[in-house]
Design an enzyme around this catalytic site. Structure first.
Site, PDB file in Angstrom:
ATOM      1  N   HIS A 166     -14.458 -51.173 -59.781  1.00 49.20           N
ATOM      2  CA  HIS A 166     -15.701 -50.883 -59.047  1.00 49.20           C
ATOM      3  C   HIS A 166     -15.372 -50.307 -57.655  1.00 49.20           C
ATOM      4  O   HIS A 166     -15.861 -49.234 -57.290  1.00 49.20           O
ATOM      5  CB  HIS A 166     -16.518 -52.180 -58.924  1.00 49.20           C
ATOM      6  CG  HIS A 166     -17.820 -52.025 -58.192  1.00 49.20           C
ATOM      7  ND1 HIS A 166     -19.013 -51.835 -58.838  1.00 49.20           N
ATOM      8  CD2 HIS A 166     -18.117 -52.028 -56.861  1.00 49.20           C
ATOM      9  CE1 HIS A 166     -19.992 -51.730 -57.944  1.00 49.20           C
ATOM     10  NE2 HIS A 166     -19.468 -51.847 -56.733  1.00 49.20           N
ATOM     11  N   GLU A 167     -14.530 -51.010 -56.916  1.00 54.81           N
ATOM     12  CA  GLU A 167     -14.183 -50.536 -55.565  1.00 54.81           C
ATOM     13  C   GLU A 167     -13.411 -49.223 -55.629  1.00 54.81           C
ATOM     14  O   GLU A 167     -13.515 -48.384 -54.723  1.00 54.81           O
ATOM     15  CB  GLU A 167     -13.385 -51.590 -54.794  1.00 54.81           C
ATOM     16  CG  GLU A 167     -14.116 -52.920 -54.572  1.00 54.81           C
ATOM     17  CD  GLU A 167     -15.469 -52.788 -53.867  1.00 54.81           C
ATOM     18  OE1 GLU A 167     -15.660 -51.806 -53.131  1.00 54.81           O
ATOM     19  OE2 GLU A 167     -16.333 -53.656 -54.083  1.00 54.81           O
ATOM     20  N   HIS A 186     -15.815 -46.426 -55.462  1.00 56.31           N
ATOM     21  CA  HIS A 186     -16.177 -46.108 -54.066  1.00 56.31           C
ATOM     22  C   HIS A 186     -15.057 -45.323 -53.386  1.00 56.31           C
ATOM     23  O   HIS A 186     -15.294 -44.358 -52.673  1.00 56.31           O
ATOM     24  CB  HIS A 186     -16.391 -47.408 -53.271  1.00 56.31           C
ATOM     25  CG  HIS A 186     -17.702 -48.103 -53.540  1.00 56.31           C
ATOM     26  ND1 HIS A 186     -18.909 -47.473 -53.410  1.00 56.31           N
ATOM     27  CD2 HIS A 186     -17.981 -49.390 -53.907  1.00 56.31           C
ATOM     28  CE1 HIS A 186     -19.897 -48.347 -53.680  1.00 56.31           C
ATOM     29  NE2 HIS A 186     -19.357 -49.515 -53.992  1.00 56.31           N
ATOM     30  N   GLU A 246     -23.104 -46.126 -54.534  1.00 49.34           N
ATOM     31  CA  GLU A 246     -23.111 -47.160 -55.567  1.00 49.34           C
ATOM     32  C   GLU A 246     -23.054 -46.518 -56.953  1.00 49.34           C
ATOM     33  O   GLU A 246     -22.478 -47.100 -57.880  1.00 49.34           O
ATOM     34  CB  GLU A 246     -24.357 -48.030 -55.403  1.00 49.34           C
ATOM     35  CG  GLU A 246     -24.277 -49.380 -56.067  1.00 49.34           C
ATOM     36  CD  GLU A 246     -23.179 -50.298 -55.531  1.00 49.34           C
ATOM     37  OE1 GLU A 246     -22.707 -50.102 -54.388  1.00 49.34           O
ATOM     38  OE2 GLU A 246     -22.769 -51.221 -56.274  1.00 49.34           O
TER      39      GLU A 246
END
Lengths: 494, 494
Positions: B262-263, B266, B292
Site C-alpha cells: 500500500h505505502e 504512494h 489514495e
C-alpha cells in the site's frame, strides 16, 4: 537585562534553532539518507546556511550588539559572557566578504570530492591544483580575520575552533612533547609485552548491544540520544538529542568499543551543557580542544585502563560471548600497544601527538608561504622520519591521508593533542577530590566522575575562556606535565 | 516566460525546499527521534512553518501573482498550470487570519493529545469540550475559505485536500455505494469459504527482507528511498528521497506485507512525479483522493489478488520459511475475507466504504450544525447499524476511534473511498491497453503497469484537475461502475 540584549537573545535563539535543524539533516545524511538524495540535501543545507547568514548579517543585529555592549553593566555574569560570545560569533561570521565565503564553500566541496579519488590513486600531483586554491583562499580568509581580531593569521584560524588558543602556547606545549615523546616511545616499545592475540569474532548485533550497555554505564541517556552506524564515527545532533555513531568490524570489537566510549565523551559534554542556556552562544561547548579533552578523558583516562577492562570483562563475556580464557590484562595490553605507524586515525596514544605536531608545523608553513604546496610530500615524509621514525610508502599513506586540508580545516589539528593534554590535567585535579579514578572505574561507578565534569567543565559551557576554565577547574594553567606523567606511568613504569 | 512568473518560481522553490526539510524532520520524529527531543522538534517545525508562512504572505509574492496572471498568455501549458496551483496554494494559505491559524494549531495539538487518553478511557463526555472547540474553529475556517473560493463550506474543506472534489459528485457516488454494498456484503459473506488458518510466525527481520524484495519488484528505488519501522505506517520524505514505514506483527505477516505494498503505491506516485517540476506547485501530487487511488491500486487491484499470491508464494516460502503446505489460494482467501467490524483501519475492502460514508455524513452534519457534537455517539452508533450492520460496544470502538477529527482534518475521509473508486476505473482503462493485469502480476511483470501509471497519472502531477486527469487517463468521467464491477467479480462471482 536591557532591551537590546533581550532582542539579541531572541535572534541568537533562532540561529541556534536553524543550526539544530542543519544538525539533524547532517546526521541523517551520514546515517540514513539514500545516496540519490545527496543533491537535494545539499540544497537544503545551503538554504539553511543562507538563511542563517542573512540573519546574522542583519544590520539590526549589529546595532543591538553595540547597544547591548554599551549597557553591559546591567547584565549578570552569564549574560555578559553571552554577549561576548555573540560578538565573537558575529565577528567570525560577518567579517568575510560574501564572495569569499561562497568561493570557499565551492572550492572545499569540489576538492573534498576530488581528494577521495586522488588519494585512492595516490596522485598528489593531480590533487595539487586543488590544494593550491584552498591554501590561497584560506590565506585570504586568515588575513581578513587576523586584521579584524588583531591576531596573527594562524592564531585567527585556531581561534575559530578554540577560542583563545594561540601559537605562543601551542609552540611551547608541542616543543615539550616533541622533546619527550621520541625517546619515550623507544623505551615504551622496548618495555612492552608482546601483543596478545585478538579476542575473537563478535557480530555487529552483539557489539551494538555491548555498546549500549557501556554508554548507559557511562551516563548516556537514550531518552535524549541515539547510537547508529556510519562510515566515519561522529557525535552529532543537538543538546537534548545527542546522536553518536560508530562502525563495526566483526573480526575485532576493540575498535568499535573504544570508538563508542570516545564519542560518548563528546556526547556527555553536549548533554550536560546547562539547559537554561541551550539556545544561546554562551551555552555552547567551549571549543574543539576542550571538546576533544572530554572524548579523550573518557577514552584514554577512563577506558584504556586495566581498571576499565576488569570492570568490562564480565560484560564482554556475557554480551559478546568472548572466550573464557581471555583476561582483562590481555585486553588492556592490546588497548595500549605502541607501534610506529603511518596513519593518524589508527595511531596509539603515544605516537598520536607526533602526527599532530607534524601537521601543525606543515600547515603553519603552508599558510605563511614558507612551504610551497608542491613540496608538501617531501616535507611530510622527512617530518615523519624525524618525528615518528618511519617514512611513508606513498602519499596516500602520507600527506593525502586526512580530509582536513581538502575540506579547508586549517588550525583544527592542534585541538586533538591539546585535548589529550587537558584530559590528563583534569584527571589529576579530579583525583585530588575523588581519589584514584581506577578504584571507581573498576566498580563501574562513573557517576561521581561525570558529575565532576558537569560541575567543572560541561556546566560552564562557554562562560569562561579556556585558560580561565582550566585554571578554575584544575587550580593551575595548562601545561604538558600531567600528560607526560600519565604517559610515563602507563607506558614506561610498567 | 515573464519576469514576474520567474520570480514566483524562485519563491515557490524556496517554499518547497522548506517543506522538504520539515518532511525529513517529521519522518525522523516518527522513526528515529528519542522521546526526550519532542519539544525541541516542535520548536524546529514551528520555526519552519513560521518562515514558510512569512514567505508566502510576502506582499511582493502577491504582486508577482497578479502580474504573472496578467501576462499568462506568454506561458506554456505547464507554466500556466503552475501559476494556477501557485494561486491555489496562496489562497488556501493566506486567506485565514493569523489568529485563527495559531488557535487551530494549538487546539488541534491539545485535543489530539487529550484524545489519546479519552479514547483509552472510553470517555466521550471528557473529550466533548475539545471536539466542540475544534468544530467551532473549523466552521470559522470553512466559512472564510468558502467565501474566498466561492464554494460551499464543506466543499472548501475538501478542496484543500483534493482540488475540485465537490459534494454534488461525492453524494452521488456514495449514494450508489450505500445502495449496492449492504446487500452485496450479505451475499459475499454467505458465499465466501471459511477463513483458512494463519500462515505462521515470521521474525521482523525476515518480514523486512521480504518487504524489500516486494518493493523492489514493484519498482521502488532504494537509491532514492527507504523502508523503516514506525507505530503508524506512512509514506513520507520528498520526491528523490521517498521514505515509507511499516510495523511488524511476528504472529502474522499479512498485515505488514499488505501495508508495505500500500505505502509502495504512494511512494511510486511521489517518485515518478516529473523531475523538472519537483520544486513547483504543479509538480506535486494532485491531492489525497488520487494519492489514495495509487496506494489502493497497488494494494487492492494488484496485490490482494490470486495472481499476486501465486507470484509471491515462492518468495514467501524462501524469505519467511513459510510452511510448504500453505497455498496461494489460502493466502488469497485470507486477504479478501469479508467481515462486519467496528474499526475502519482494520476493515476489509467491501465494508471499508461504509465506514467512510458514515463519517462523511456525520462530519457534514457536525459542520452545518444539523448535528450537535453531544449527539455524536448516538448518531454514530445508529449509522453503524444502518450501514455496516453492527452496533459499537463502546465509543472507543465507535466515534472516538479516528485521529482525524481530534487533529482537525474535516473533509479528508472521502478521499479514501474515492481513491478506491478511481483505482478500479484506472484498472479497466489500463487493461484495454495492457490486457488482463493478473497475467502480468502472476509473472511479477510490474514495469508495464507502473509505466502506464507514470504516463497517465504520476507524470501529470498537478497539471490537470482531477476530473480532467481521469477523463484523459480513462476516457470517461469518474463513476462507481468499475468499482462495483470489481467487487462483484472478486467477492460475488466466486
Amino acid at each position: 537585562m536591557t532591551q537590546a540584549y533581550q532582542a539579541l537573545e531572541a535572534q541568537f535563539a533562532e540561529l541556534a534553532l536553524m543550526g539544530s535543524i542543519s544538525s539533524v539533516l547532517g546526521w541523517d545524511a551520514a546515517t540514513c539518507m539514500p545516496d540519490g538524495a545527496a543533491e537535494l540535501r545539499g540544497q537544503q543545507l545551503a538554504f539553511l546556511a543562507g538563511q542563517s547568514h542573512a540573519k546574522i548579517s542583519d544590520p539590526a543585529l549589529a546595532d543591538h550588539l553595540a547597544a547591548a555592549e554599551a549597557e553591559a553593566a546591567g547584565l549578570d555574569d552569564w549574560q555578559r559572557a553571552n554577549l561576548r560570545e555573540m560578538r565573537r560569533h558575529w565577528t567570525h561570521r560577518t567579517c568575510l566578504p560574501a564572495r569569499l565565503v561562497t568561493e570557499l564553500t565551492q572550492v572545499t566541496t569540489e576538492s573534498e570530492h576530488a581528494w577521495r579519488s586522488f588519494r585512492k590513486e595516490n596522485d598528489f600531483k593531480g590533487f595539487l591544483p586543488h590544494l593550491r586554491r584552498i591554501i590561497d583562499l584560506t590565506r585570504e580568509m586568515a588575513g581578513i580575520k587576523a586584521e579584524t581580531l588583531g591576531l596573527a593569521p594562524y592564531d585567527a584560524l585556531m581561534d575559530s575552533y578554540s577560542l583563545g588558543l594561540r601559537m605562543a602556547d601551542v609552540d611551547r606545549w608541542f616543543d615539550e612533547l616533541a622533546d619527550f615523546l621520541p625517546g619515550a616511545i623507544d623505551e615504551a616499545i622496548e618495555k612492552q609485552p608482546p601483543l596478545p592475540p585478538a579476542p575473537g569474532h563478535a557480530s555487529k548485533e552483539k557489539q551494538e548491544a555491548l555498546a549500549r550497555h557501556l554508554m548507559t554505564a557511562l551516563g548516556f541517556d537514550f531518552a535524549h540520544g541515539r547510537l547508529d552506524t556510519s562510515t566515519h564515527p561522529f557525535c552529532g545532533g543537538f543538546p537534548g538529542d545527542v546522536r553518536i555513531t560508530t562502525r563495526y568490524d566483526e573480526a575485532s570489537f576493540m575498535e568499535s568499543l573504544l570508538g563508542v566510549v570516545h564519542e560518548t565523551g563528546h556526547a556527555l559534554y553536549e548533554s550536560q551543557l546547562p539547559e537554561a542556556w541551550r539556545m544561546q552562544p554562551v551555552g555552547e561547548a567551549l571549543g574543539m580542544a576542550v571538546h576533544e579533552s572530554q572524548s579523550l578523558f573518557v577514552e584514554m583516562q577512563l577506558c584504556r585502563s586495566a581498571a576499565f577492562f576488569r570492570f568490562a570483562l564480565p560484560l564482554l563475556k556475557r554480551e559478546l560471548g568472548m572466550a573464557d580464557q581471555v583476561t582483562a590484562q590481555q585486553l588492556y595490553t592490546r588497548a595500549i600497544h605502541v607501534k610506529r605507524s603511518l596513519i593518524r586515525v589508527g595511531a596509539d596514544e603515544m605516537t598520536y601527538p607526533l602526527h599532530i605536531i607534524l601537521r601543525y608545523e606543515l600547515e603553519k608553513a603552508l599558510l605563511s608561504g614558507a612551504l610551497d604546496p608542491a613540496d608538501l610530500p617531501g616535507a611530510w615524509n622527512d617530518g615523519m622520519v624525524r618525528l615518528v621514525g618511519i617514512r611513508p610508502d606513498s602519499d596516500a599513506n602520507g600527506c593525502l591521508q586526512d580530509i582536513h586540508w581538502p575540506g579547508g580545516s586549517f588550525g583544527y589539528f592542534p585541538s586533538y593533542t591539546i585535548g589529550a593534554v587537558i584530559a590528563a590535567q583534569l584527571r589529576e585535579a579530579m583525583e585530588r577530590t575523588l581519589g584514584p579514578l581506577d578504584a571507581l572505574v573498576e566498580k563501574g561507578e562513573f557517576a561521581p566522575i561525570t558529575g565532576w565534569l558537569k560541575d567543572h567543565i560541561h556546566g560552564q559551557a562557554s562562560r569562561l575562556s579556556m585558560a580561565e576554565l582550566l585554571q578554575q577547574a584544575t587550580g593551575a594553567p595548562l601545561t604538558t606535565d600531567a600528560f607526560r606523567r600519565h604517559l610515563q606511568g602507563r607506558y614506561l613504569n610498567r
